[in-house]
Design a protein around this motif. Structure first.
Motif, short mmCIF file in Angstrom:
data_model
loop_
_atom_site.label_atom_id
_atom_site.label_comp_id
_atom_site.label_asym_id
_atom_site.label_seq_id
_atom_site.Cartn_x
_atom_site.Cartn_y
_atom_site.Cartn_z
N LYS A 57 -9.08 6.22 -0.81
CA LYS A 57 -9.43 5.03 -0.03
C LYS A 57 -10.63 4.34 -0.68
O LYS A 57 -10.70 3.12 -0.74
CB LYS A 57 -9.78 5.41 1.42
CG LYS A 57 -8.56 5.71 2.25
CD LYS A 57 -8.74 5.39 3.72
CE LYS A 57 -8.87 3.94 4.04
NZ LYS A 57 -7.66 3.29 4.53
N ARG A 78 -5.28 -0.31 14.67
CA ARG A 78 -4.59 0.16 13.47
C ARG A 78 -4.73 1.66 13.28
O ARG A 78 -5.68 2.28 13.75
CB ARG A 78 -5.04 -0.60 12.24
CG ARG A 78 -6.43 -0.29 11.77
CD ARG A 78 -6.73 -1.07 10.48
NE ARG A 78 -8.17 -0.99 10.20
CZ ARG A 78 -8.78 -1.66 9.24
NH1 ARG A 78 -8.10 -2.47 8.45
NH2 ARG A 78 -10.09 -1.54 9.05
N SER A 91 0.82 -1.22 0.00
CA SER A 91 0.00 0.00 0.00
C SER A 91 0.85 1.26 0.00
O SER A 91 0.34 2.36 -0.27
CB SER A 91 -0.93 0.02 1.22
OG SER A 91 -1.97 -0.92 1.01
N THR A 115 -0.30 -0.91 11.21
CA THR A 115 -0.63 0.17 10.26
C THR A 115 -1.55 -0.29 9.15
O THR A 115 -2.24 0.52 8.56
CB THR A 115 0.65 0.74 9.63
OG1 THR A 115 1.33 -0.30 8.92
CG2 THR A 115 1.58 1.34 10.67
N ASP A 116 -1.49 -1.56 8.80
CA ASP A 116 -2.32 -2.13 7.73
C ASP A 116 -1.96 -1.52 6.37
O ASP A 116 -1.15 -2.08 5.65
CB ASP A 116 -3.81 -1.96 8.06
CG ASP A 116 -4.69 -3.00 7.37
OD1 ASP A 116 -4.13 -3.86 6.65
OD2 ASP A 116 -5.92 -2.97 7.54
N ASP A 117 -2.54 -0.38 6.04
CA ASP A 117 -2.28 0.25 4.73
C ASP A 117 -1.95 1.73 4.94
O ASP A 117 -2.76 2.46 5.49
CB ASP A 117 -3.53 0.18 3.84
CG ASP A 117 -3.95 -1.25 3.57
OD1 ASP A 117 -3.29 -1.92 2.75
OD2 ASP A 117 -4.94 -1.71 4.17
N VAL A 118 -0.78 2.15 4.46
CA VAL A 118 -0.45 3.58 4.52
C VAL A 118 0.12 4.01 3.16
O VAL A 118 1.09 3.43 2.68
CB VAL A 118 0.60 3.88 5.62
CG1 VAL A 118 0.83 5.39 5.74
CG2 VAL A 118 0.15 3.32 6.97
N SER A 151 -4.93 3.23 10.37
CA SER A 151 -5.55 3.71 9.13
C SER A 151 -6.98 4.23 9.34
O SER A 151 -7.56 4.78 8.41
CB SER A 151 -5.54 2.58 8.08
OG SER A 151 -6.16 1.42 8.60
N HIS A 152 -7.53 4.06 10.53
CA HIS A 152 -8.87 4.56 10.82
C HIS A 152 -8.83 5.38 12.11
O HIS A 152 -9.44 5.00 13.12
CB HIS A 152 -9.86 3.39 10.94
CG HIS A 152 -10.02 2.61 9.67
ND1 HIS A 152 -8.96 1.97 9.05
CD2 HIS A 152 -11.10 2.39 8.88
CE1 HIS A 152 -9.40 1.37 7.95
NE2 HIS A 152 -10.69 1.61 7.81
#
Lengths: 597, 597
Positions: free
Chosen positions: A556, A252, A89, A280-283, A254-255
């Motif tokens: 997003k 996480r 990501s 972090t999942d997706d940055v 990201s939200h």
């Protein structure tokens, strides 16, 4: 444990240095250590031998060292450990990703190369593993479980079942099964997910969850299947139910809008559990560079009212417990020397970052020149298996109707989609976009079958003034184009087909902006700063095309608009899907000729 | 993870039951669950499938079950997990040990069969593993690291180096290297301990410590070697230093006088760490039966002022983290159904105990009849490799002196021994015991070499009125006899030689009491209650022989009187040893004839 710390010669040297019989390789003096075990802040010196901590002792002049570093009362924390991330990501190859996050204090990540796997299959995971070697970042890989995420509703570049999962789990670099996104398959016992679960359970390795929206019976069932963690938190209640259920709660970044509520509920509990970790999942690349990955999340949680010591414990020691890595997560003799200095507990800004005993970054920048990837590494290119498209490929055909009307099912809403229906005019077998609507178009790009474009009407995005195209679209990463004008849509699509993938905007029949991602159609070759600039430019310019929400949300939404594993309607390469019934639905309800009087 | 929970068919049934599609095998209704994660006490129902928890949900009438059990608001805790125990100290074979501790709420133990190994070598560990199968107690075994504990200062029945360690670590039942008692060898890099450490590090399994008295540089060095835990706590300061150092702190029940101070220091810390676990180490059979093992420690810690929820977390969830067993330690879907009910948080008295989903005990007693060991199991007998002894074997000879004097080094103190010297009379080459002194006598019993008895004077025990003999004497378990009267000493010794080992008291040239332990000279064949009665009788009767301290301490002292790895003088089969210099010291300083005028 890394092979490094298993060497008895290293251990012997460390013991001798701790005893004062030989000098330390490096001695860090006058640190204020954040003790992840006791919660204290203690003044200590730290002696290192090679990649390992040999001694953490009260400040003393009694030890010799080949190299001494004065920390002058700086705080010291173990390196941050990200328990769930898709490096893809960031659109950076692993070596460039490492350069950014290590300077921000992240020293270990648990990478689910789910996106690479959905394009390239096992070879994509192998590329992830190979590209992670010999970096200043400790990369632990997970074996993607959901390729594709929603079997039957989408086609990605590969198809993982038990055999592929077993193959990957046998690699020593793979620490577990990555997020089980096909929750439906897990709970309903699809043959595929049972095979994958069986391989995971047999391996004894970790099994990661993706428990989006699961609660009550479904949540319990998901745990009963063998899943151990979740990062798909949607509210404080959701987080609390999952913590109580026994999942490792991966908060996480990201939200961020959810975090104040989650912190508040955690503060009401009698015990702040070691079951809470951070990820972090997706940055995206520009945010990663400007705001940071894990470090941004750490500071947000401090702002939300948690003690810095508690947040850092989540980000370090708790994460090491989750990953069953007794060599990480604590500044203690015998563990890996991964840590960073900082000056304030109110806002943590990593200064010197040490990885495996070496100071590799200072003041937010890596000390060494750009890391080069290993020469033998061959990044996978040429993954856009598509011929150029034409304007007519972007016409929503209603066969047999010359002048008439059609009733079409369509997608309403940009992020949490709902079903709706609308009447459209049809001329020469082509549906005319009604005012206020746009078109979403998806084409299979992995060469698994002759690609037929899929199209659906979009309500809630307004009338797009141009086109937005991407080959990075969770989770199958087919080619997705949103727009109104077929000419613009063709220009953006053809640009990506020609350059090997990425993201593109077009307007007035001109390419407005693009980011080329020739590696697997998702990773860039550009230096990080340039990529971030291009990405930011693309995002900002998307506001020229779309009115819906600020540009951040637009992106997003676009990346998630094909996420068929979630509830509601989504368009995939196979058609218009329903997340609840797991069916593909014909957008055409009815069509008829209308006699012009 | 146990093989049990890896079966996909079991998982599938559990998922279906959690979803309400099939009935649970068992449904426990109206429990007050101690939530080890959140610290809450929650009202729940718990559905089981086979050995596994399938669902933990709010009390509900919506689920069917083949069998329903009303818990009527009883508290529910995960089963207790003992992170360090030598089952041998109970003198019970594993199947009888299990019957006692399971009824007390202990469902998992991490057994270091160190004593069996010191008699029988790898075969002793194999016997421990084999005797642990198919019990209601989950037994995880460790590979003894210190056979003998103090190489060069004692001879046990085997000699473990890297090869033996590697053999044991390759067995799936072995979860790690057991306590590294040879601290000196670890810190000073003896070839033997480096080989054993290397095997342990290579295996990636746990490495357990025995950091008795280690602090400062030595403690750091011990961690640097790769050790991860310690149970040898000697004070609150010692516990705090070890917790800060990064060791998993295994608070043990065998030294209860330390616990109030340790609890007080833990309560001053900002964070009650997941690094704190509980263990029993050594518990004699009568105490195990009357006071309990883990459960006694749990209640002592509650009495010391810790919250019951926190103590139970140490004894359950924290222990599972330490043992890296994500299938244990928590009452949550997907985990093993090991737990127990109880009625009060002030004093925890396990009522119903469930192991792998089955209720196996109630009100302190097992539900099933006596467990029989597996038929194929051959307990090791005939390990007293000694011929009968005579009175003259118990004479301290001073060769060449007919009528004279000798200056002898001797052991002063019963538990924390010190060096001292004394003058004795010598008649016909035999030293005469001075008033107030007794004799300690040790003979190698493992047949490794022709056994020559070793003898030394003991000060601080007073004049023993008879003899105390044991073949259970840490850590080499040679035959030890304490007394003053050679005839009594020979009677007690010969009884043990004849019966295969155990413990015996003699007085007035008669056997006063004995406990026969024909299995390896340390485990009894008797039913537990009878053994406990005999053991208690033996202990009480020891007061007829020794004045030093109450009988409990007498026995701890006797079992530890040859513990050459500890500081101070100890007598072993090789002679009088010095724990500090690691040398064998001739007790004879000087001797000379005295002319009788």
């Amino acid at each position: 444990m890394t092979a490094d710390l298993q060497a008895i010669s290293l251990r012997r040297r460390a013991v001798q240095a701790a005893m004062g019989q030989i000098p330390f390789d490096r001695l860090l003096k006058h640190a204020r250590l954040i003790d992840m075990v006791t919660g204290e802040i203690r003044r200590v010196d730290i002696g290192l031998i090679g990649p390992m901590i040999a001694s953490v002792h009260p400040c003393s002049e009694d030890f010799a060292a080949l190299e001494t570093l004065e920390l002058a009362e700086a705080y010291l924390s173990p390196g941050l450990i990200d328990t769930h991330v898709h490096v893809e990501s960031s659109h950076l190859p692993a070596h460039r990703y490492a350069q950014i996050v290590v300077a921000q204090g992240t020293t270990t990540i648990y990478w689910d190369p789910h996106e690479l796997a959905n394009v390239l299959g096992v070879a994509g995971v192998r590329y992830a593993v190979d590209s992670s070697r010999n970096l200043p970042l400790r990369v632990i890989c997970a074996a993607p479980s959901s390729v594709p995420s929603t079997p039957g509703l989408e086609t990605s570049g590969a198809d993982f079942r038990g055999k592929e999962m077993q193959t990957m789990l046998e690699w020593p670099e793979i620490a577990g099964v990555a997020e089980m996104m096909d929750m439906h398959g897990v709970i309903n016992g699809s043959e595929r997910m049972l095979e994958i679960l069986a391989a995971g359970l047999r391996s004894g390795k970790l099994i990661e969850g993706h428990a989006r929206g699961l609660k009550g019976q479904e949540l319990q069932a998901y745990l009963a299947a063998g899943v151990g963690s979740d990062h798909e938190l949607t509210s404080a209640d959701d987080a609390l139910e999952k913590l109580r259920a026994g999942l490792n709660l991966q908060i996480r970044g990201s939200h961020p809008y959810l975090l104040p509520d989650i912190v508040n509920v955690l503060k009401t509990l009698p015990h702040l559990s070691s079951q809470i970790t951070l990820c972090t999942d997706d940055v995206p690349p520009d945010f990663l560079l400007a705001r940071g990955g894990m470090i941004a999340l750490v500071n947000t949680l401090i702002d939300c009212g948690l003690r810095a010591e508690d947040v850092l414990r989540m980000a370090t020691f708790n994460a090491a417990l989750r990953l069953q890595r007794a060599d990480l997560g604590l500044i203690a003799a015998g563990r890996t020397a991964d840590f960073f200095t900082f000056d304030s507990l109110e806002k943590i800004q990593p200064q010197k970052v040490f990885v495996a005993g070496m100071c590799v970054a200072d003041q937010g920048s890596m000390l060494a020149a750009e890391i080069e990837p290993e020469e033998a590494l061959q990044p996978p290119r040429d993954t856009m298996h598509l011929s150029p498209v034409t304007e007519s490929d972007f016409q929503l055909k209603i066969p047999g109707i010359q002048h008439g009307q059609a009733k079409l099912r369509h997608i309403k809403g940009a992020r949490f989609t709902q079903w709706s229906e609308t009447m459209v005019e049809v001329r020469d077998e082509v549906a005319q976009l009604p005012d206020g609507f746009s078109l979403i178009w998806v084409q299979h790009r992995h060469g698994k079958y002759p690609a037929t474009p899929q199209m659906a009407l979009l309500e809630g995005w307004g009338e797009l003034r141009g086109a937005i195209a991407t080959s990075y679209s969770h989770d199958s990463h087919n080619l997705v184009v949103l727009g109104r004008n077929p000419a613009d849509m063709a220009i953006a699509a053809n640009h990506l087909i020609a350059c090997g993938g990425g993201m593109a905007l077009s307007q007035n029949e001109t390419l407005l902006a693009s980011v080329e991602m020739p590696i697997a159609g998702m990773l860039s070759d550009l230096p990080t700063k340039l990529l971030a600039e291009q990405f930011n430019n693309l995002r900002e310019k998307s506001a020229l095309i779309a009115d819906w929400e600020p540009p951040y949300r637009v992106f997003k939404a676009i990346e998630g608009t094909c996420l068929a594993c979630n509830a509601g309607p989504h368009l995939t390469d196979l058609g218009l899907t329903d997340g609840a019934t797991r069916q593909i639905i014909d957008p055409l309800v009815d069509a008829w000729e209308v006699t012009v009087s």
